[in-house]
Scaffold this motif. Structure first.
Motif, PDB file in Angstrom:
ATOM      1  N   GLY A  60      -9.671  -6.389  -1.319  1.00 32.26           N
ATOM      2  CA  GLY A  60      -9.810  -4.954  -1.127  1.00 32.26           C
ATOM      3  C   GLY A  60      -8.611  -4.145  -1.567  1.00 32.26           C
ATOM      4  N   LEU A  61      -7.517  -4.826  -1.972  1.00 26.61           N
ATOM      5  CA  LEU A  61      -6.306  -4.108  -2.393  1.00 26.61           C
ATOM      6  C   LEU A  61      -6.106  -4.142  -3.911  1.00 26.61           C
ATOM      7  CD1 LEU A  61      -3.716  -5.148   0.359  1.00 26.61           C
ATOM      8  CD2 LEU A  61      -5.330  -3.230   0.346  1.00 26.61           C
ATOM      9  N   GLY A  62      -7.143  -4.534  -4.636  1.00 30.10           N
ATOM     10  CA  GLY A  62      -7.019  -4.685  -6.087  1.00 30.10           C
ATOM     11  C   GLY A  62      -6.699  -3.417  -6.829  1.00 30.10           C
ATOM     12  N   LYS A  63      -7.050  -2.240  -6.274  1.00 31.55           N
ATOM     13  CA  LYS A  63      -6.817  -0.975  -6.983  1.00 31.55           C
ATOM     14  C   LYS A  63      -5.443  -0.387  -6.710  1.00 31.55           C
ATOM     15  CE  LYS A  63     -11.709   0.300  -7.282  1.00 31.55           C
ATOM     16  NZ  LYS A  63     -12.750   1.307  -6.937  1.00 31.55           N
ATOM     17  N   ARG A  64      -4.705  -0.989  -5.820  1.00 28.50           N
ATOM     18  CA  ARG A  64      -3.356  -0.485  -5.532  1.00 28.50           C
ATOM     19  C   ARG A  64      -2.379  -0.893  -6.628  1.00 28.50           C
ATOM     20  NH1 ARG A  64      -2.082  -1.008   0.956  1.00 28.50           N
ATOM     21  NH2 ARG A  64      -4.016  -0.041   1.708  1.00 28.50           N
ATOM     22  N   VAL A  92      -2.946  -4.047  -8.928  1.00 30.17           N
ATOM     23  CA  VAL A  92      -2.891  -5.428  -8.452  1.00 30.17           C
ATOM     24  C   VAL A  92      -3.918  -6.272  -9.204  1.00 30.17           C
ATOM     25  CG1 VAL A  92      -3.434  -6.907  -6.471  1.00 30.17           C
ATOM     26  CG2 VAL A  92      -1.982  -4.895  -6.165  1.00 30.17           C
ATOM     27  N   TYR A  93      -5.128  -5.726  -9.345  1.00 30.33           N
ATOM     28  CA  TYR A  93      -6.200  -6.440 -10.053  1.00 30.33           C
ATOM     29  C   TYR A  93      -5.773  -6.779 -11.479  1.00 30.33           C
ATOM     30  CZ  TYR A  93     -10.834  -7.437 -12.002  1.00 30.33           C
ATOM     31  OH  TYR A  93     -11.905  -8.038 -12.623  1.00 30.33           O
ATOM     32  N   ASP A  94      -5.245  -5.786 -12.189  1.00 27.31           N
ATOM     33  CA  ASP A  94      -4.877  -5.999 -13.593  1.00 27.31           C
ATOM     34  C   ASP A  94      -3.677  -6.925 -13.733  1.00 27.31           C
ATOM     35  OD1 ASP A  94      -6.936  -4.448 -14.632  1.00 27.31           O
ATOM     36  OD2 ASP A  94      -5.769  -2.596 -14.515  1.00 27.31           O
ATOM     37  N   GLY A 146       6.981  -5.953   0.360  1.00 25.87           N
ATOM     38  CA  GLY A 146       7.605  -7.044  -0.391  1.00 25.87           C
ATOM     39  C   GLY A 146       6.819  -8.334  -0.293  1.00 25.87           C
ATOM     40  N   GLY A 147       6.321  -8.635   0.916  1.00 23.90           N
ATOM     41  CA  GLY A 147       5.532  -9.853   1.088  1.00 23.90           C
ATOM     42  C   GLY A 147       4.229  -9.806   0.329  1.00 23.90           C
ATOM     43  N   GLN A 148       3.583  -8.632   0.298  1.00 20.53           N
ATOM     44  CA  GLN A 148       2.338  -8.479  -0.451  1.00 20.53           C
ATOM     45  C   GLN A 148       2.578  -8.613  -1.953  1.00 20.53           C
ATOM     46  OE1 GLN A 148       1.208  -4.663   1.196  1.00 20.53           O
ATOM     47  NE2 GLN A 148      -0.438  -5.592   2.399  1.00 20.53           N
ATOM     48  N   GLN A 149       3.677  -8.043  -2.436  1.00 18.29           N
ATOM     49  CA  GLN A 149       4.013  -8.177  -3.855  1.00 18.29           C
ATOM     50  C   GLN A 149       4.233  -9.639  -4.230  1.00 18.29           C
ATOM     51  OE1 GLN A 149       6.887  -5.383  -5.600  1.00 18.29           O
ATOM     52  NE2 GLN A 149       6.685  -4.119  -3.764  1.00 18.29           N
ATOM     53  N   GLN A 150       4.890 -10.383  -3.339  1.00 23.73           N
ATOM     54  CA  GLN A 150       5.121 -11.788  -3.631  1.00 23.73           C
ATOM     55  C   GLN A 150       3.805 -12.558  -3.675  1.00 23.73           C
ATOM     56  OE1 GLN A 150       6.596 -14.008  -5.270  1.00 23.73           O
ATOM     57  NE2 GLN A 150       8.551 -13.854  -4.212  1.00 23.73           N
ATOM     58  N   ARG A 151       2.866 -12.180  -2.828  1.00 26.07           N
ATOM     59  CA  ARG A 151       1.548 -12.816  -2.860  1.00 26.07           C
ATOM     60  C   ARG A 151       0.817 -12.523  -4.173  1.00 26.07           C
ATOM     61  NH1 ARG A 151      -1.231 -11.933   3.072  1.00 26.07           N
ATOM     62  NH2 ARG A 151       0.563 -12.518   4.343  1.00 26.07           N
ATOM     63  N   VAL A 152       0.959 -11.295  -4.654  1.00 28.21           N
ATOM     64  CA  VAL A 152       0.323 -10.945  -5.940  1.00 28.21           C
ATOM     65  C   VAL A 152       0.933 -11.775  -7.072  1.00 28.21           C
ATOM     66  CG1 VAL A 152      -0.043  -9.104  -7.636  1.00 28.21           C
ATOM     67  CG2 VAL A 152      -0.293  -8.617  -5.195  1.00 28.21           C
ATOM     68  N   ALA A 153       2.262 -11.914  -7.061  1.00 31.09           N
ATOM     69  CA  ALA A 153       2.917 -12.743  -8.075  1.00 31.09           C
ATOM     70  C   ALA A 153       2.424 -14.183  -7.998  1.00 31.09           C
ATOM     71  CB  ALA A 153       4.440 -12.683  -7.900  1.00 31.09           C
ATOM     72  N   LEU A 154       2.205 -14.649  -6.784  1.00 29.17           N
ATOM     73  CA  LEU A 154       1.704 -16.006  -6.575  1.00 29.17           C
ATOM     74  C   LEU A 154       0.266 -16.134  -7.105  1.00 29.17           C
ATOM     75  CD1 LEU A 154       2.436 -18.752  -5.334  1.00 29.17           C
ATOM     76  CD2 LEU A 154       1.652 -17.883  -3.128  1.00 29.17           C
ATOM     77  N   ALA A 155      -0.567 -15.138  -6.810  1.00 33.04           N
ATOM     78  CA  ALA A 155      -1.955 -15.160  -7.284  1.00 33.04           C
ATOM     79  C   ALA A 155      -2.010 -15.127  -8.804  1.00 33.04           C
ATOM     80  CB  ALA A 155      -2.718 -13.976  -6.700  1.00 33.04           C
TER      81      ALA A 155
END
Length: 366
Positions: free
Chosen positions: A137-141, A104-106, A148-157
């Motif tokens: 705290g989820l950057g290493k995942r 997620v971080y990368d 699905g909602g978390q993935q969309q948030r990462v795409a948004l970030a």
């Protein structure tokens, strides 16, 4: 005839300007001479059915498709010949487009590293973006370890981390279930308000557009049918397409008879007399009437409303928090109506005789 304008002529408040934008794919006219000014900081939605041209407009703004003709300005610069990576716009797709082999971080750091940003600044920006989307705290995942909602948030970030002036979002919630989609609508709207970024959003979901947008451009066959606030489009649709696409309407063809007791008197093609607001006098004699189902109510007497009629319930539909009825009025017109399902609501069944009505100002001529 539209005058040729330079971006400065529009004023600095417009961050994106489309001027006479047209796109053809062979013999297919996908976008037909669209002109649009997007105000800095606003949330504007391109709403329409499949094939209306909304995603094609988005792809041209992003630089993934070249217009057949017309101009695109971003922050007062004409960008038609600029490649996507030089347009400095963020973009979020329906399928997220996250790199599965990256954490997620990368994933979030990727656009910063492509811009040669120093690593200490990258770390600061990524942590700030994770906090913004409530995933600290989820950057290493990895993406597969997220919902699905978390993935969309990462795409948004990832689209926001380098502070682009414009964020393009193409059906970003289409892959989510209804409950999560509704939650994410409010999340994105809240994020837009807190960050202050300009958002151009594409969807075919009318409720999504009404919930999130400052303005909505309703599209059909490559053209903008109407543009305005959610309230304006819903309450005052310009034509039958807009009235039918945004919400639900009863449509009745009618002839204007004239004025009677300060009201506009109309006769439907099936012989039912209807009264509309006086200010509509002067419109063409042959018209289409649109009436929203929620504006039609059950009445106690035929004197309770200007438009009140006897009818028979043809169909009763239970939709949880809403009750929908189809009522044959005076054996002439079939009218759909809805009411809230609460303790005070009387339930009707097929075949029940009822009295229904609506106010004259609830009529739109389209």
């Amino acid at each position: 005839m539209r005058l040729e304008m330079r971006p400065g002529d529009y004023g600095p408040e417009f961050i994106v300007i489309l001027e006479s934008l047209t796109k053809r794919f062979g013999d297919v006219l996908a976008v037909d001479n669209i002109s649009l000014e997007v105000t800095r900081g606003e949330f504007i939605t391109l709403l329409g059915p499949s094939g209306s041209g909304k995603t094609t407009i988005m792809m041209m703004i992003a630089g993934f498709q070249m217009p057949t003709s017309g101009k695109i300005f971003i922050e007062e610069e004409m960008v038609i010949f600029k490649p996507p990576f030089k347009r400095n716009v963020g973009m979020v797709f329906q399928n997220y487009a996250l790199f599965p082999h990256m954490t997620v971080y990368d994933n979030i750091a990727f656009p910063l590293r492509m811009r040669k940003v120093e690593e200490n600044i990258v770390s600061e920006q990524v942590e700030g973006a994770l906090a913004l989307i409530k995933l600290s705290g989820l950057g290493k995942r990895y993406p597969k370890q997220l919902s699905g909602g978390q993935q969309q948030r990462v795409a948004l970030a990832r689209a926001l981390v380098y502070n682009p002036p414009v964020l393009l979002m193409d059906e970003p919630l289409g892959a989510l279930d209804k409950k999560l989609r509704e939650h994410m609508q409010l999340e994105i709207k809240s994020l837009h308000k807190s960050v202050g970024i300009t958002v151009i959003y594409v969807t075919h979901d009318q409720i999504e557009a009404l919930t999130m947008s400052d303005r909505i451009a309703v599209m059909n066959l490559g053209r903008i049918e109407q543009i305005g606030s959610p309230e304006e489009l819903y309450e005052r649709p310009r034509n039958k397409f807009v009235a039918d696409f945004i919400g639900e309407s009863n449509f009745v063809s009618a002839e204007i008879l004239g004025e009677k007791e300060g009201k506009l008197e109309l006769m439907t093609s099936k012989g039912m007399r209807i009264f509309g607001p006086k200010q509509l006098i002067g419109t063409p004699k042959e018209v289409n009437i649109a009436i929203r189902p929620e504006r039609v109510i059950f009445v106690r007497s035929l004197q309770e409303k200007v438009n009140a009629y006897e009818g028979v319930v043809e169909e009763a539909i239970y939709i949880g928090d809403t009750l929908k009825y189809k009522v044959m009025v005076e054996n002439k017109e079939l009218v759909t109506m809805t009411q809230k399902n609460d303790l005070e609501s009387k339930r009707y069944q097929k075949g029940d005789r009822v009295l229904i009505g609506w106010q004259d100002q609830d009529i739109n001529l389209v």
